[in-house]
Design a protein around this motif. Structure first.
Motif, PDB file in Angstrom:
ATOM      1  N   PRO A  33       0.834  -1.213   0.000  1.00  0.00           N
ATOM      2  CA  PRO A  33       0.000   0.000   0.000  1.00  0.00           C
ATOM      3  C   PRO A  33       0.866   1.260   0.000  1.00  0.00           C
ATOM      4  O   PRO A  33       1.914   1.307   0.658  1.00  0.00           O
ATOM      5  CB  PRO A  33      -0.784  -0.124   1.308  1.00  0.00           C
ATOM      6  N   GLY A  48      -3.826  -1.973  -2.202  1.00  0.00           N
ATOM      7  CA  GLY A  48      -3.757  -0.680  -1.556  1.00  0.00           C
ATOM      8  C   GLY A  48      -4.945  -0.491  -0.630  1.00  0.00           C
ATOM      9  O   GLY A  48      -5.784  -1.378  -0.467  1.00  0.00           O
ATOM     10  N   THR A  49      -5.021   0.673  -0.028  1.00  0.00           N
ATOM     11  CA  THR A  49      -6.148   1.021   0.838  1.00  0.00           C
ATOM     12  C   THR A  49      -6.672   2.385   0.421  1.00  0.00           C
ATOM     13  O   THR A  49      -6.048   3.089  -0.384  1.00  0.00           O
ATOM     14  CB  THR A  49      -5.723   1.063   2.316  1.00  0.00           C
ATOM     15  N   ALA A  50      -7.807   2.782   0.979  1.00  0.00           N
ATOM     16  CA  ALA A  50      -8.359   4.103   0.658  1.00  0.00           C
ATOM     17  C   ALA A  50      -7.375   5.204   1.029  1.00  0.00           C
ATOM     18  O   ALA A  50      -7.235   6.201   0.318  1.00  0.00           O
ATOM     19  CB  ALA A  50      -9.691   4.290   1.381  1.00  0.00           C
ATOM     20  N   PRO A  89      -3.456   4.318  -1.449  1.00  0.00           N
ATOM     21  CA  PRO A  89      -3.621   3.635  -2.741  1.00  0.00           C
ATOM     22  C   PRO A  89      -2.268   3.366  -3.378  1.00  0.00           C
ATOM     23  O   PRO A  89      -1.256   4.006  -3.057  1.00  0.00           O
ATOM     24  CB  PRO A  89      -4.428   4.647  -3.554  1.00  0.00           C
ATOM     25  N   TYR A  95      -2.560  12.849  -3.335  1.00  0.00           N
ATOM     26  CA  TYR A  95      -2.691  11.778  -4.320  1.00  0.00           C
ATOM     27  C   TYR A  95      -2.490  12.242  -5.756  1.00  0.00           C
ATOM     28  O   TYR A  95      -2.360  11.407  -6.656  1.00  0.00           O
ATOM     29  CB  TYR A  95      -4.061  11.118  -4.172  1.00  0.00           C
ATOM     30  N   LYS A  97      -6.507  -4.041  -5.349  1.00  0.00           N
ATOM     31  CA  LYS A  97      -7.441  -3.156  -4.663  1.00  0.00           C
ATOM     32  C   LYS A  97      -6.835  -1.751  -4.543  1.00  0.00           C
ATOM     33  O   LYS A  97      -5.639  -1.612  -4.299  1.00  0.00           O
ATOM     34  CB  LYS A  97      -7.752  -3.678  -3.255  1.00  0.00           C
ATOM     35  N   TYR A  98      -7.677  -0.761  -4.704  1.00  0.00           N
ATOM     36  CA  TYR A  98      -7.266   0.635  -4.534  1.00  0.00           C
ATOM     37  C   TYR A  98      -5.990   0.928  -5.336  1.00  0.00           C
ATOM     38  O   TYR A  98      -4.945   1.277  -4.796  1.00  0.00           O
ATOM     39  CB  TYR A  98      -7.074   0.979  -3.057  1.00  0.00           C
ATOM     40  N   SER A 119      -4.564   3.138  -8.738  1.00  0.00           N
ATOM     41  CA  SER A 119      -4.764   4.183  -9.734  1.00  0.00           C
ATOM     42  C   SER A 119      -3.753   3.982 -10.850  1.00  0.00           C
ATOM     43  O   SER A 119      -2.538   4.002 -10.616  1.00  0.00           O
ATOM     44  CB  SER A 119      -4.588   5.566  -9.104  1.00  0.00           C
ATOM     45  N   ASN A 142     -12.103  -1.273  -6.534  1.00  0.00           N
ATOM     46  CA  ASN A 142     -11.615   0.086  -6.288  1.00  0.00           C
ATOM     47  C   ASN A 142     -10.413   0.411  -7.189  1.00  0.00           C
ATOM     48  O   ASN A 142      -9.292   0.650  -6.722  1.00  0.00           O
ATOM     49  CB  ASN A 142     -11.259   0.271  -4.812  1.00  0.00           C
TER      50      ASN A 142
END
Length: 359
Positions: free
Chosen positions: A46, A76-78, A81, A101, A159-160, A162, A192
């Motif tokens: 993450p 990743g996490t919120a 990410p 971000y 997950k998470y 971009s 996500n």
């Protein structure tokens, strides 16, 4: 021969083959293609920022490829990410850790600066022979192959994440999608995911039955959600925000298996699609073709140019009930005849299956 330092190892700048488990964290630079071969696992921690080198020769475009049998664990996490971006992006892992971000003064609308993330699995695809080489990579290597018979095949977890500024052109004139999923099975977790300014499709499915939940696609050049080769998974909760040069929200094809053994039937549920100011293309709502079968539910189209229409929709699949539409809302001043102007299905489509909310 171009050589770079990669986690303390000297590697060929065009292709780095990962054959043992590898973990990335912090700030990572890749130069050329990183290919994760079985039985290796690539773990991305993450908050990691992976930057891809720009390649002047399109054959050498940087990309991350998870080969069939390889695994990616990129959870990743919120708050932290994982960002896959270009070497020109000043964003750092320290920024992400601080809750920043997007880097100041870097244009989020730029695309084509590297390839993208390609994940290949062993699930069923609608292609004669059941195995194919993925588009976006020059053929000739076994690690480009995807497809098989593993029902619950897993390529790992994502997950998470971009994925930004991808879509580099390769040698044969094709581009790489932001996220390419070839024969990926539903044992894989994908949720996500954000795809920003890719100079090709945002996400493209080539068969497989993996499910994708919570997807954002912004400013892609080609199609936002592209389905091919009898993909039979579910895409749930998506936001598509088109740019001025974007193509369709949906481009959906049926099986390419001429024997009829593989048909496939996808589900799309809960999509909000927003058009772009200054858009001149008129066929952007979507194109359903080549015997596409599946269910399209709960879709809202907003801020598209007056005169925009649905392209395709074949009467053979629509009238047979194998291609269905439920709760499609066009927020537009157009009437449904205009929205539906070059579809090929029966008139009942516009009267029963759609609504038009007058703006």
């Amino acid at each position: 021969l171009s050589i770079s330092i990669f986690f303390g190892l000297l590697v060929n700048a065009q292709v780095t083959e990962v054959t043992t488990d590898l973990t990335w964290s912090g700030n990572v630079l890749i130069d050329g293609k990183v290919v994760v071969l079985p039985p290796a696992t690539l773990t991305i921690e993450p908050g990691t920022v992976v930057k891809a080198a720009f390649k002047a020769d399109p054959v050498d475009a940087s990309a991350i490829v998870i080969a069939r049998g390889g695994t990616i664990i990129a959870d990743g996490t919120a708050a932290l990410p994982i960002v896959l971006t270009t070497e020109y992006d000043p964003l750092t892992a320290g920024d992400v850790a601080a809750g920043i971000y997007v880097a100041d003064n870097f244009d989020l609308t730029i695309g084509g600066l590297w390839g993208g993330l390609i994940v290949l699995g062993d699930n069923v695809i609608g292609e004669d022979g059941g195995v194919e080489s993925i588009e976006g990579i020059v053929e000739g290597e076994t690690w480009t192959e995807y497809g098989g018979s593993e029902t619950n095949d897993s390529s790992g977890s994502m997950k998470y994440i971009s994925i930004r500024h991808g879509g580099a052109t390769i040698g044969n004139g094709d581009e790489i999608n932001g996220l390419t999923l070839g024969g990926v099975g539903n044992g894989t977790v994908i949720e996500n995911i954000e795809i920003v300014s890719n100079t090709d499709d945002g996400i493209e499915f080539f068969g497989g039955n993996v499910n994708v939940n919570n997807l954002l696609i912004y400013n892609q050049t080609d199609d936002a959600i592209d389905i091919d080769e009898a993909y039979s998974g579910t895409v749930t909760n998506s936001l598509v925000v088109l740019g001025a040069g974007s193509d369709n929200v949906f481009e959906i094809d049926g099986s390419e298996d001429s024997t009829g053994a593989v048909t496939g039937s996808y589900t799309i549920n809960k999509v909000t699609a927003v058009g772009a100011t200054g858009q001149t293309q008129m066929d952007q709502y979507g194109h359903w073709k080549s015997g596409a079968t599946g269910a399209n539910n709960n879709v809202v189209f907003k801020d598209f140019a007056t005169g925009t229409y649905v392209e395709g929709i074949e009467s053979s699949t629509f009238n047979a009930g194998t291609l269905t539409f439920s709760n499609l809302d066009f927020v537009t001043s157009d009437d449904l005849v205009t929205v539906h102007s070059i579809s090929n299905s029966s008139a009942s489509f516009e009267l029963v299956k759609l609504t038009s909310t007058q703006s």
